[in-house]
Design a protein around this motif. Structure first.
Motif, short mmCIF file in Angstrom:
data_model
loop_
_atom_site.label_atom_id
_atom_site.label_comp_id
_atom_site.label_asym_id
_atom_site.label_seq_id
_atom_site.Cartn_x
_atom_site.Cartn_y
_atom_site.Cartn_z
N VAL A 65 31.94 62.35 51.04
CA VAL A 65 33.19 61.59 51.11
C VAL A 65 33.46 61.13 52.54
O VAL A 65 34.15 60.14 52.76
N LYS A 66 32.86 61.81 53.52
CA LYS A 66 33.09 61.44 54.92
C LYS A 66 32.65 60.01 55.21
O LYS A 66 33.26 59.33 56.03
N PHE A 67 31.61 59.54 54.53
CA PHE A 67 31.17 58.16 54.74
C PHE A 67 32.28 57.19 54.34
O PHE A 67 32.56 56.22 55.05
N TYR A 68 32.92 57.44 53.22
CA TYR A 68 33.98 56.56 52.75
C TYR A 68 35.21 56.65 53.66
O TYR A 68 35.86 55.65 53.93
N LEU A 69 35.52 57.86 54.10
CA LEU A 69 36.67 58.02 54.98
C LEU A 69 36.46 57.30 56.31
O LEU A 69 37.38 56.65 56.81
N ILE A 70 35.28 57.42 56.86
CA ILE A 70 34.99 56.71 58.12
C ILE A 70 35.10 55.20 57.90
O ILE A 70 35.62 54.47 58.75
N ALA A 71 34.63 54.71 56.75
CA ALA A 71 34.75 53.28 56.46
C ALA A 71 36.21 52.86 56.37
O ALA A 71 36.59 51.80 56.88
N ILE A 72 37.04 53.69 55.75
CA ILE A 72 38.46 53.36 55.64
C ILE A 72 39.12 53.38 57.02
O ILE A 72 39.91 52.49 57.35
N TYR A 73 38.77 54.38 57.85
CA TYR A 73 39.33 54.43 59.19
C TYR A 73 38.91 53.19 59.99
O TYR A 73 39.71 52.61 60.73
N PHE A 74 37.65 52.80 59.85
CA PHE A 74 37.17 51.62 60.58
C PHE A 74 37.93 50.37 60.16
O PHE A 74 38.36 49.58 61.01
N VAL A 75 38.11 50.19 58.86
CA VAL A 75 38.83 49.00 58.39
C VAL A 75 40.26 49.02 58.91
O VAL A 75 40.80 48.00 59.35
N PHE A 76 40.89 50.19 58.87
CA PHE A 76 42.27 50.30 59.33
C PHE A 76 42.39 49.90 60.80
O PHE A 76 43.20 49.05 61.16
N PHE A 77 41.56 50.47 61.65
CA PHE A 77 41.67 50.18 63.08
C PHE A 77 41.14 48.78 63.41
O PHE A 77 41.57 48.16 64.38
N ASP A 78 40.23 48.27 62.61
CA ASP A 78 39.72 46.93 62.84
C ASP A 78 40.78 45.88 62.53
O ASP A 78 40.94 44.90 63.26
N VAL A 79 41.51 46.08 61.45
CA VAL A 79 42.58 45.14 61.10
C VAL A 79 43.68 45.19 62.15
O VAL A 79 44.25 44.15 62.51
N GLU A 80 43.96 46.37 62.66
CA GLU A 80 44.97 46.47 63.71
C GLU A 80 44.52 45.75 64.98
O GLU A 80 45.35 45.23 65.72
N ALA A 81 43.24 45.73 65.23
CA ALA A 81 42.73 45.01 66.40
C ALA A 81 43.00 43.51 66.26
O ALA A 81 43.21 42.81 67.26
N LEU A 82 43.01 43.00 65.04
CA LEU A 82 43.36 41.59 64.84
C LEU A 82 44.79 41.30 65.27
O LEU A 82 45.08 40.26 65.86
N TYR A 83 45.70 42.24 64.97
CA TYR A 83 47.09 42.05 65.41
C TYR A 83 47.18 42.05 66.93
O TYR A 83 47.96 41.30 67.51
N LEU A 84 46.39 42.90 67.57
CA LEU A 84 46.40 42.93 69.03
C LEU A 84 45.85 41.62 69.60
O LEU A 84 46.33 41.13 70.62
N TYR A 85 44.86 41.04 68.94
CA TYR A 85 44.32 39.76 69.39
C TYR A 85 45.39 38.66 69.28
O TYR A 85 45.57 37.87 70.21
N LEU A 86 46.09 38.63 68.16
CA LEU A 86 47.15 37.62 68.01
C LEU A 86 48.26 37.82 69.03
O LEU A 86 48.83 36.85 69.54
N TRP A 87 48.58 39.07 69.32
CA TRP A 87 49.59 39.34 70.34
C TRP A 87 49.13 38.84 71.70
O TRP A 87 49.91 38.25 72.44
N SER A 88 47.86 39.07 72.04
CA SER A 88 47.38 38.66 73.35
C SER A 88 47.34 37.14 73.50
O SER A 88 47.48 36.63 74.61
N ILE A 89 47.17 36.44 72.41
CA ILE A 89 47.19 34.97 72.47
C ILE A 89 48.60 34.46 72.75
O ILE A 89 48.80 33.52 73.52
N ASN A 90 49.60 35.09 72.15
CA ASN A 90 50.98 34.61 72.24
C ASN A 90 51.83 35.41 73.21
O ASN A 90 53.05 35.46 73.08
N ILE A 91 51.23 36.03 74.20
CA ILE A 91 51.97 36.91 75.09
C ILE A 91 53.03 36.16 75.90
O ILE A 91 54.11 36.69 76.17
#
Length: 135
Positions: A65-91
């Protein structure tokens, strides 16, 4: 007042027309694939096929199950990185209010990361560390 109502009526009709057209196209594609698609009635249809070689062992794998959990964690933090990118564009446009909001956002992300680290969610080693190993 009538121009506003006619605008909303036009928008509603455009939306419903788009919705009906998209559902109609989907149903048409499903119907055409059912009618035109090939059908196989051989007894070997449901046997596994790998490069023309008959399988030797079972194809079922027990994955941790650890493989799936790591994948979920990656998707979660990767999507949040998109929000940080949008923030940095419109700072420049969002100013100090946006800066305070992003500080709260990053602190929320860091608290989640610290929580995962404290749970040993990223630890791929043994469940209980080995002690006193004499080599």
């Amino acid at each position: 007042m009538s121009s506003i109502n006619s605008f909303y009526n036009t928008q509603c009709w455009a939306f419903f027309t788009f919705f009906l057209a998209s559902v109609g196209i989907c149903l048409l594609m499903l119907a055409l694939s059912f009618v035109l698609g090939g059908r196989s009635r051989s007894r070997n249809k449901h046997t596994p096929f790998e490069s023309g070689i008959d399988p030797v062992e079972s194809s079922h794998l027990n994955v941790s199950v650890k493989f799936y959990l790591i994948a979920i964690y990656f998707v979660f933090f990767d999507v949040e990185a998109l929000y940080l990118y949008l923030w940095s564009i419109n700072i420049i446009e969002i100013g100090w209010i946006g800066f305070v909001e992003i500080v709260f956002f990053i602190s929320f992300l860091l608290s989640g990361l610290i929580y995962l680290i404290r749970l040993n969610a990223f630890n791929w080693g043994l469940k209980y560390p080995l002690k006193n190993i004499n080599v």
